[in-house]
Design a protein around this motif. Structure first.
Motif, PDB file in Angstrom:
ATOM      1  N   MET A 199       0.838  -1.204   0.000  1.00  0.00           N
ATOM      2  CA  MET A 199       0.000   0.000   0.000  1.00  0.00           C
ATOM      3  C   MET A 199       0.871   1.252   0.000  1.00  0.00           C
ATOM      4  O   MET A 199       0.603   2.218  -0.737  1.00  0.00           O
ATOM      5  N   ALA A 200       1.919   1.236   0.826  1.00  0.00           N
ATOM      6  CA  ALA A 200       2.815   2.392   0.884  1.00  0.00           C
ATOM      7  C   ALA A 200       3.595   2.553  -0.415  1.00  0.00           C
ATOM      8  O   ALA A 200       3.814   3.679  -0.886  1.00  0.00           O
ATOM      9  N   ALA A 201       4.004   1.430  -1.005  1.00  0.00           N
ATOM     10  CA  ALA A 201       4.765   1.488  -2.257  1.00  0.00           C
ATOM     11  C   ALA A 201       3.929   2.091  -3.376  1.00  0.00           C
ATOM     12  O   ALA A 201       4.440   2.813  -4.239  1.00  0.00           O
ATOM     13  N   ALA A 202       2.641   1.783  -3.354  1.00  0.00           N
ATOM     14  CA  ALA A 202       1.755   2.311  -4.392  1.00  0.00           C
ATOM     15  C   ALA A 202       1.631   3.824  -4.313  1.00  0.00           C
ATOM     16  O   ALA A 202       1.288   4.477  -5.308  1.00  0.00           O
ATOM     17  N   ALA A 203       1.894   4.370  -3.117  1.00  0.00           N
ATOM     18  CA  ALA A 203       1.800   5.823  -2.942  1.00  0.00           C
ATOM     19  C   ALA A 203       3.174   6.451  -2.775  1.00  0.00           C
ATOM     20  O   ALA A 203       3.295   7.555  -2.235  1.00  0.00           O
ATOM     21  N   ALA A 204       4.207   5.758  -3.219  1.00  0.00           N
ATOM     22  CA  ALA A 204       5.571   6.266  -3.077  1.00  0.00           C
ATOM     23  C   ALA A 204       5.696   7.638  -3.726  1.00  0.00           C
ATOM     24  O   ALA A 204       5.179   7.884  -4.815  1.00  0.00           O
ATOM     25  N   GLY A 205       6.386   8.510  -3.050  1.00  0.00           N
ATOM     26  CA  GLY A 205       6.557   9.861  -3.569  1.00  0.00           C
ATOM     27  C   GLY A 205       5.515  10.842  -3.092  1.00  0.00           C
ATOM     28  O   GLY A 205       5.653  12.051  -3.305  1.00  0.00           O
ATOM     29  N   ASP A 206       4.454  10.349  -2.446  1.00  0.00           N
ATOM     30  CA  ASP A 206       3.434  11.240  -1.907  1.00  0.00           C
ATOM     31  C   ASP A 206       4.021  12.012  -0.728  1.00  0.00           C
ATOM     32  O   ASP A 206       4.419  11.413   0.273  1.00  0.00           O
ATOM     33  N   PRO A 207       4.107  13.322  -0.789  1.00  0.00           N
ATOM     34  CA  PRO A 207       4.700  14.090   0.308  1.00  0.00           C
ATOM     35  C   PRO A 207       3.786  14.172   1.525  1.00  0.00           C
ATOM     36  O   PRO A 207       4.216  14.611   2.588  1.00  0.00           O
ATOM     37  N   GLU A 208       2.524  13.753   1.356  1.00  0.00           N
ATOM     38  CA  GLU A 208       1.565  13.813   2.452  1.00  0.00           C
ATOM     39  C   GLU A 208       0.917  12.443   2.644  1.00  0.00           C
ATOM     40  O   GLU A 208      -0.298  12.273   2.483  1.00  0.00           O
ATOM     41  N   PRO A 209       1.701  11.424   3.003  1.00  0.00           N
ATOM     42  CA  PRO A 209       1.147  10.066   3.112  1.00  0.00           C
ATOM     43  C   PRO A 209       0.202   9.934   4.292  1.00  0.00           C
ATOM     44  O   PRO A 209       0.444  10.482   5.369  1.00  0.00           O
ATOM     45  N   VAL A 210      -0.880   9.213   4.109  1.00  0.00           N
ATOM     46  CA  VAL A 210      -1.787   8.945   5.214  1.00  0.00           C
ATOM     47  C   VAL A 210      -1.178   7.872   6.107  1.00  0.00           C
ATOM     48  O   VAL A 210      -0.218   7.194   5.742  1.00  0.00           O
ATOM     49  N   SER A 211      -1.758   7.707   7.284  1.00  0.00           N
ATOM     50  CA  SER A 211      -1.291   6.682   8.231  1.00  0.00           C
ATOM     51  C   SER A 211      -2.017   5.375   7.907  1.00  0.00           C
ATOM     52  O   SER A 211      -3.044   5.050   8.504  1.00  0.00           O
ATOM     53  N   TYR A 212      -1.475   4.647   6.940  1.00  0.00           N
ATOM     54  CA  TYR A 212      -2.142   3.462   6.419  1.00  0.00           C
ATOM     55  C   TYR A 212      -2.516   2.490   7.538  1.00  0.00           C
ATOM     56  O   TYR A 212      -1.687   2.118   8.369  1.00  0.00           O
TER      57      TYR A 212
END
Length: 666
Positions: free
Chosen positions: A197-210
């Motif tokens: 899940m985190a890899a799919a959003a890699a580069g997101d400067p504002e990642p949610v707390s999955y």
């Protein structure tokens, strides 16, 4: 990652009437009454806001029980039916044991100790429980009748739900923990699920707390993993709907910007969208003007072995204006503290943003803040929000005051503190040292430092909480002894630091062992943190005899011989733990924790427990809440009355009757 919990009880400031503050005592627990000074002087609008937020704080109680263990709600409800309907002899040892067990379940929000995480051992038999059940009409139990076998297994079978939170290296931490954050999912499966899940959003400067607000479960037919989100219409919906109802009432009397923040929180509860939760956190941390404030939601991840899922908690408070002076001074100098931190300059924040801190008077505790509560809070947890928008810190003054009064005169210092000058400094400056350490821990410690490029913040895995608490504690300890504190007028001299240092080392090396059952190692994150700091400093200061073990009159003592050198050691360890966090160095973090924070010397353990319990005091404390009542005339609210109940059992039964919304099995 954001809580400061009280050290083991020691002697507080003198008070003539401290015993009435303790309303119940059982097992290793004392239940204390706290007061809410200043509530009567609040404007009516703010009193009403406190009332509505307090109702919301009580509505999520069942959620925490179920999060802690899937058997908790059936166990609690079965025992409550027995307690309220049993017509047999209530003077027998078996009945007294059942009553004590129920009190412990209420205090821990489940069948596992709130600190050690071990399952309670009943002092009554399964036969006695079943006989008591048989004296009560079946209709009193309703759907619980079908769960009787599960209830008995949960209480009496030591192999069923043995520990709420297992952190033992080498084990599958999910399959061996009893918490209800994962259903039939192994550690490897969960780590892979969220890594993808985190890899799919890699580069997101504002990642949610999955994964923060969901149970991860596995379909037994297909093996497919999916999340059951905690939201309106999802898992825990009946309780969340009631929370939302009271939050909407609160929004109706709140002013901007708090009104919009509450509405955003409601939107998050309805959707379960973690982006919405981040929007709420940004608005909440930017609101530094509202006198009444609150925490409500899925916040802290201490109960998840992987440090991902959050327990439900709530807190309602308002500012203690007079006591806020010290936190205002600390906040105003946040950049100075960051610039002079003894860590690698690459890991310091070039510009500290949005640090706000205050001393508060708590008005209501709920969820994972009740009955046992932190004495300080720093939020939000997301690193990117803290970096871009800052953080908000609180020290809870009326709670620390209640702890202090309840502990006065218990003989702790006379038994464990060898040197008279240490005892004198602790008596004179102990509470000030504790309060300032909490202020520094929460206001600056958690918010200090920055991650190296490419580090996202989850690399330390199961060691995250212990290392983060150690980092914040060390920041507070280091600066407690800085000359800047005298310059700012916060302390009169280095003697305040000496009082705090002596107490901290004593607790970390010795007296907190009273909280651990014989044969057990240290599991709870805050206890591991304190042991890590104290043991590391002892080992690295041995050549200079900074900390010394002393045997006198057949008893063991620990004393600090060189407070200046000890402060330098705090700075050295802070630098290393900040590096570990900033670089995401899992191996170094694991080695620190496993070497210094876990193992217990059995001989010392036995001695500490014998001496501590010989004093007739309890190592754990928690609280009964005040009660609030709306006063209405002609359909309008004209006032809110406050009262202070002194009956722990009646409050717990009342909460189960009036604020229990979830089914027996979720």
């Amino acid at each position: 990652m954001t809580l400061a919990l009280p050290l083991l009880a020691s002697c507080g400031a003198p008070a003539a009437d401290d015993r009435p503050w303790i309303v119940d005592r059982f097992d290793d627990i004392k239940v204390i009454r706290y007061e809410v000074p200043g509530f009567e002087n609040l404007p009516l609008e703010q009193k009403e806001l406190v009332y509505y937020l307090s109702e919301a704080a009580k509505c999520g109680r069942d959620i925490l029980y179920d999060q802690n263990c899937p058997a908790n709600l059936p166990v609690r409800r079965t025992l409550e039916v027995i307690y309220e309907n049993y017509r047999g002899d209530r003077t027998t040892p078996e009945w007294k044991a059942l009553e004590k067990y129920l009190k412990k379940v209420w205090f821990a929000n489940g069948i596992h100790h709130h600190y050690s995480n071990d399952k309670f051992t009943p002092e009554f038999t399964e036969g006695y429980l079943l006989d008591a059940i048989e004296t009560i009409p079946e209709e009193k139990f309703g759907s619980l009748n079908a769960l009787r076998g599960e209830v008995c297994r949960a209480i009496f079978d030591p192999a069923v739900y043995p520990t709420k939170l297992n952190q033992r290296a080498g084990d599958d931490l999910l399959l061996t923990s009893s918490s209800n954050y994962y259903d039939g999912v192994s550690q490897a499966e969960a780590e892979r699920f969220y890594a993808e899940m985190a890899a799919a959003a890699a580069g997101d400067p504002e990642p949610v707390s999955y994964g923060l607000n969901s149970q991860l479960t596995k379909d037994p037919a297909t093996g497919r993993l999916h999340e059951r989100t905690w939201r309106v219409g999802g898992m825990y919906s009946p309780a969340i709907e009631r929370i939302v109802y009271w939050l909407e009432k609160a929004a109706s009397v709140a002013r901007e910007p708090q009104k919009t923040n509450i509405e955003t929180l409601v939107a998050y509860y309805r959707s379960g969208d973690l982006k919405e939760f981040d929007r709420y956190n940004i608005g909440w941390v930017k609101d530094t003007v509202s006198n009444v404030d609150f925490v409500n939601g899925f916040i802290e991840d201490y109960g998840d072995p992987l440090g991902r899922k959050a327990s439900w908690e709530a807190n309602v408070n308002f500012m203690d204006s007079a006591a806020c002076r010290r936190t205002e001074i600390i906040s105003a100098n946040a950049q100075w503290f960051e610039d002079h931190s003894p860590v690698d300059p690459a890991f310091r924040k070039a510009k500290v943003k949005g640090v706000s801190a205050k001393v508060i008077t708590v008005a209501m505790l709920g969820g994972d803040c009740f009955p046992s509560t932190p004495i300080g809070i720093n939020l939000p947890n997301a690193d990117w929000i803290r970096k871009e928008y800052g953080s908000k810190s609180v020290t809870i003054d009326n709670i620390t005051y209640a702890y202090d009064r309840a502990a006065h005169g218990n003989g702790f210092n006379e038994e464990f503190v060898l040197r008279a000058d240490d005892r004198e400094r602790m008596d004179r400056y102990g509470k000030l040292a504790d309060d300032l350490h909490t202020d520094l821990h929460e206001c600056l410690g958690h918010g200090s430092g920055q991650l190296a490029p490419g580090v996202r913040g989850g690399e330390l895995r199961s060691y995250t909480s212990t290392l983060e608490e150690a980092r914040a504690d060390l920041f507070g300890l280091y600066y407690l002894g800085d000359g800047k504190m005298v310059e700012l007028g916060l302390v009169p001299s280095f003697d305040v630091a000496k009082a705090g240092y002596a107490k901290y080392i004593l607790n970390g090396l010795m007296t907190q062992l009273a909280r651990i059952e014989p044969g057990k190692n240290v599991e709870e994150a805050h206890m591991r943190n304190r042991k890590l700091v104290a043991e590391w400093c002892y080992e690295h200061g041995r050549a200079d005899n900074v900390i010394e073990w002393v045997r006198q009159d057949g008893k063991t003592y620990v004393v600090v011989n060189d407070f200046v050198r000890l402060r330098a050691l705090f700075g050295e360890l802070l630098g290393e733990i900040q590096r570990i966090k900033s670089e995401g160095d899992y191996e170094a973090g694991r080695d620190l924790v496993e070497r210094y924070a876990v193992r217990v010397d059995p001989a010392l353990h036995e001695e500490v427990r014998s001496r501590y319990y010989g004093l007739g005091i309890e190592p754990y404390g928690g609280f009964v809440n005040p009660e609030y009542e709306l006063v209405e005339r002609d359909g309008r609210v004209t006032d809110v009355r406050i009262s202070y109940p002194a009956d722990y059992v009646e409050q717990m039964l009342g909460y189960s009757r009036d604020y229990s919304f979830l089914p027996d099995v979720n």
